[in-house]
Design a protein around this motif. Sequence first.
Motif, PDB file in Angstrom:
ATOM      1  N   HIS A  91      77.464 -12.942  18.675  1.00 22.45           N
ATOM      2  CA  HIS A  91      77.176 -11.822  19.589  1.00 22.45           C
ATOM      3  C   HIS A  91      78.458 -11.359  20.275  1.00 22.45           C
ATOM      4  CE1 HIS A  91      74.942  -9.209  22.141  1.00 22.45           C
ATOM      5  NE2 HIS A  91      75.373  -9.798  23.227  1.00 22.45           N
ATOM      6  N   GLU A 117      79.293   1.703  25.069  1.00 28.45           N
ATOM      7  CA  GLU A 117      79.152   2.519  26.281  1.00 28.45           C
ATOM      8  C   GLU A 117      80.494   2.836  26.928  1.00 28.45           C
ATOM      9  OE1 GLU A 117      76.461   0.555  28.933  1.00 28.45           O
ATOM     10  OE2 GLU A 117      74.800   0.692  27.530  1.00 28.45           O
ATOM     11  N   VAL A 118      81.530   2.087  26.572  1.00 28.66           N
ATOM     12  CA  VAL A 118      82.825   2.332  27.200  1.00 28.66           C
ATOM     13  C   VAL A 118      83.867   2.823  26.185  1.00 28.66           C
ATOM     14  CG1 VAL A 118      82.507   0.776  29.136  1.00 28.66           C
ATOM     15  CG2 VAL A 118      83.407  -0.104  27.002  1.00 28.66           C
ATOM     16  N   VAL A 158      71.734   7.885  24.002  1.00 27.62           N
ATOM     17  CA  VAL A 158      71.440   8.686  25.178  1.00 27.62           C
ATOM     18  C   VAL A 158      72.766   9.250  25.642  1.00 27.62           C
ATOM     19  CG1 VAL A 158      70.528   8.726  27.514  1.00 27.62           C
ATOM     20  CG2 VAL A 158      69.509   7.219  25.829  1.00 27.62           C
ATOM     21  N   GLY A 176      72.812 -15.597  17.503  1.00 26.32           N
ATOM     22  CA  GLY A 176      73.612 -15.158  18.640  1.00 26.32           C
ATOM     23  C   GLY A 176      75.006 -15.739  18.638  1.00 26.32           C
ATOM     24  N   ARG A 211      69.585  -0.338  15.935  1.00 28.01           N
ATOM     25  CA  ARG A 211      68.424  -0.980  15.321  1.00 28.01           C
ATOM     26  C   ARG A 211      68.934  -1.578  14.020  1.00 28.01           C
ATOM     27  NH1 ARG A 211      65.194  -1.900  10.833  1.00 28.01           N
ATOM     28  NH2 ARG A 211      63.041  -2.030  11.438  1.00 28.01           N
ATOM     29  N   GLU A 249      76.691  -3.147  21.805  1.00 27.96           N
ATOM     30  CA  GLU A 249      76.033  -2.030  22.482  1.00 27.96           C
ATOM     31  C   GLU A 249      76.690  -1.750  23.833  1.00 27.96           C
ATOM     32  OE1 GLU A 249      71.780  -2.580  22.520  1.00 27.96           O
ATOM     33  OE2 GLU A 249      71.776  -3.008  20.395  1.00 27.96           O
ATOM     34  N   LYS A 250      77.101  -2.815  24.518  1.00 28.78           N
ATOM     35  CA  LYS A 250      77.805  -2.622  25.792  1.00 28.78           C
ATOM     36  C   LYS A 250      79.174  -1.982  25.542  1.00 28.78           C
ATOM     37  CE  LYS A 250      77.976  -3.639  30.325  1.00 28.78           C
ATOM     38  NZ  LYS A 250      76.951  -3.166  31.284  1.00 28.78           N
ATOM     39  N   ASP A 259      73.516 -10.401  15.134  1.00 28.24           N
ATOM     40  CA  ASP A 259      73.958 -10.750  16.478  1.00 28.24           C
ATOM     41  C   ASP A 259      74.619  -9.587  17.214  1.00 28.24           C
ATOM     42  OD1 ASP A 259      73.101 -13.225  15.830  1.00 28.24           O
ATOM     43  OD2 ASP A 259      75.071 -14.039  15.390  1.00 28.24           O
ATOM     44  N   ARG A 260      75.227  -8.704  16.494  1.00 29.28           N
ATOM     45  CA  ARG A 260      75.903  -7.543  17.058  1.00 29.28           C
ATOM     46  C   ARG A 260      76.832  -7.908  18.209  1.00 29.28           C
ATOM     47  NH1 ARG A 260      70.849  -4.928  18.291  1.00 29.28           N
ATOM     48  NH2 ARG A 260      70.149  -6.874  17.511  1.00 29.28           N
ATOM     49  N   TYR A 277      70.226   4.757  18.294  1.00 30.99           N
ATOM     50  CA  TYR A 277      69.564   5.517  19.345  1.00 30.99           C
ATOM     51  C   TYR A 277      70.598   5.831  20.414  1.00 30.99           C
ATOM     52  CZ  TYR A 277      66.757   6.396  23.490  1.00 30.99           C
ATOM     53  OH  TYR A 277      66.241   6.942  24.627  1.00 30.99           O
ATOM     54  N   HIS A 288      71.914   2.232  21.261  1.00 31.80           N
ATOM     55  CA  HIS A 288      71.211   1.058  20.762  1.00 31.80           C
ATOM     56  C   HIS A 288      71.294   1.048  19.242  1.00 31.80           C
ATOM     57  CE1 HIS A 288      68.241  -2.032  20.156  1.00 31.80           C
ATOM     58  NE2 HIS A 288      67.530  -1.216  19.400  1.00 31.80           N
ATOM     59  N   TYR A 295      75.893   7.301  27.146  1.00 30.88           N
ATOM     60  CA  TYR A 295      75.339   6.581  28.292  1.00 30.88           C
ATOM     61  C   TYR A 295      74.705   5.287  27.812  1.00 30.88           C
ATOM     62  CZ  TYR A 295      72.684   5.580  32.515  1.00 30.88           C
ATOM     63  OH  TYR A 295      72.181   4.977  33.634  1.00 30.88           O
ATOM     64  N   ARG A 296      74.093   5.353  26.648  1.00 32.14           N
ATOM     65  CA  ARG A 296      73.504   4.158  26.048  1.00 32.14           C
ATOM     66  C   ARG A 296      73.493   4.363  24.548  1.00 32.14           C
ATOM     67  NH1 ARG A 296      71.756  -0.176  24.581  1.00 32.14           N
ATOM     68  NH2 ARG A 296      69.620  -0.880  24.370  1.00 32.14           N
TER      69      ARG A 296
END
Lengths: 410, 191
Positions: free
Chosen positions: A59, A67-68, A359, A56, A372, A63-64, A409-410, A357, A370, A367-368
Amino acid sequence: MTVESGMASARVDLERGSGDNMILNMGPQHPSTHGVLRLVIELDGEEVRRCDADMGYLHRGVEKLLEVHDYRGGITLTDRMDYTSGPSNNMGYLMAIEKLMGITDEIPLRARYLRTAVAELSRLAAHHIWLGTHGLDIGAMSAFLWSLREREKILYLFEEACGARLTTSFMRVGGTGPHDVGDQWLDNVEAFLHGYTLDEIDALLTENEVFIERTRDVGMITQEQALSYGLTGPVIRGSGIAWDLRKAQPYAAYDLVDFEVPVFTEGDVYARYLVRLNEMYQSKRIIGQCVEALRDLPLDAPSNVDLPQVVPPDIGRVPVDMEAMINHFKLVMHGVQPPPGESYFGIENPKGELGFYFVSDGTGMPYRCHVRSPSFVNLSIIEEISVGSLIADVVAIIGSVDIVLGEVDR
Amino acid sequence: MLVPAASPTLTAEGILDRIQHHAAGAYLSGRVDHGDPVAEISSAALPALFPALRDDSELKLEQLVDVTAVHWPLDVGREFQVLWQFRSLTNNLFARVTARLADGASVASATGTYASALYLEREVFDLFGIRFAGHPNLARILLPEGYEGHPLRKEYPVEGPTFPEDAHRNDLVGQLDPDDFWADVDEANGT
């Protein structure tokens, strides 16, 4: 006894160390952890009794952030995850969006071949980093220098094709985007392939007695463990499972080229070394076929899908053609807008299955999203297989699992 | 040596049928989405479903490839959609199982069946705050211990909780005097 380690405080209960056992804190600043991985190891003499991975440190909340950002903006974030194979990450992200939009079948042949060639070039580059550092960890210095020399040539090819060496942001949704290549680039790739040889590194390591001593029967992964831990990529193919997404569920142009999937059944560090080494020979084969196929395509073959809502118009048409200007404006302002829904798509990255992944809520930003990441999942096996091995073997094991912390960690 | 099937041995509908068979009353709906079978189940059936999916000879979903979640804050009472993605390497299959949860509810851990859940569930816990009952060590994995909040929840600000308010670019835009701005532009243009 407690160990404080700055921001990520010790999550591992060091009190559990029993008797005369010693707790060794390996990393995050340790060259053999290939980045900022921290291992807390309980040692009995030189033998590992317990190993806890702590991660981490890199990190960034990718992913957050995805979303923007609009779908196009997200491309730049993907090559910063597994920074040893940026273009390959870009392909995975783009093809996942194309699946979400249902345009996978419409991608022109030219883009499919070019994606395959570039993904394999980045596999070669990533495996060269692995080969060099893995050898270095075990004491083979020359392999490192020779490996990075070959990788440098590949980075030059990336730079020529898209202007960047590592953070490539290669291609766009719907095809090659602005990154189509000309005959000159194909000539250069062919020249690179012509001069490319692994034989000297192969001769240095494969039959090297010291190397074999350090790697054979070390870090054994059984077939059951490989399945249960969700391992993918060369790690699982070193344990006798012939799973490769390029063969099992072909994407891009992998169904149009000939190649083999190297599999070894021993499950030790040496088997994983052999898998990757043989994979590099196969990559060379695939790139050669793709270059040939790209040459055979007619000069005016399209490299992007013919969908104005996905691919911006030719920039020369924008000032003179009203419709082109509207399409250009819509794409710049709102971006690509997949219909509402969800989908998952995974590709065979150099490290294993890289899956995205998505959405979508129908807007220009996911919207999301992810990720992997193969390194994250593959890393989990280290805690189990290093138990019972010597402390020096942990270094060989980390090298053989081949993780990139930017991706963990992404 | 394990050699996977060259092509999927079951259709997407066939996979859904098998999942329905094992989940029985807990099976809520199934659909084929972008070619992938997606089964929605109620989370109560999960502890028994994991080993059943792995051991079913037609499915053989040996790998739990991915565990993640989606936050739908407006869907009160079922805010979280947790999803498990499986692969069968032997049969070359892919399947997704989803379940909806209320905020604060916990869900069964898959660690008893799939070791890959050890890390994947910790990640979901870390970033969403969803608890997995039965996980041997459900601690934060990416964020430091003692971190407050779960960043992938929709109400969590992208800038982070400690970002100074006056540094926000929208506020800066509000503070700009248009006259100063155009004066600068004129100066730069030499007019």
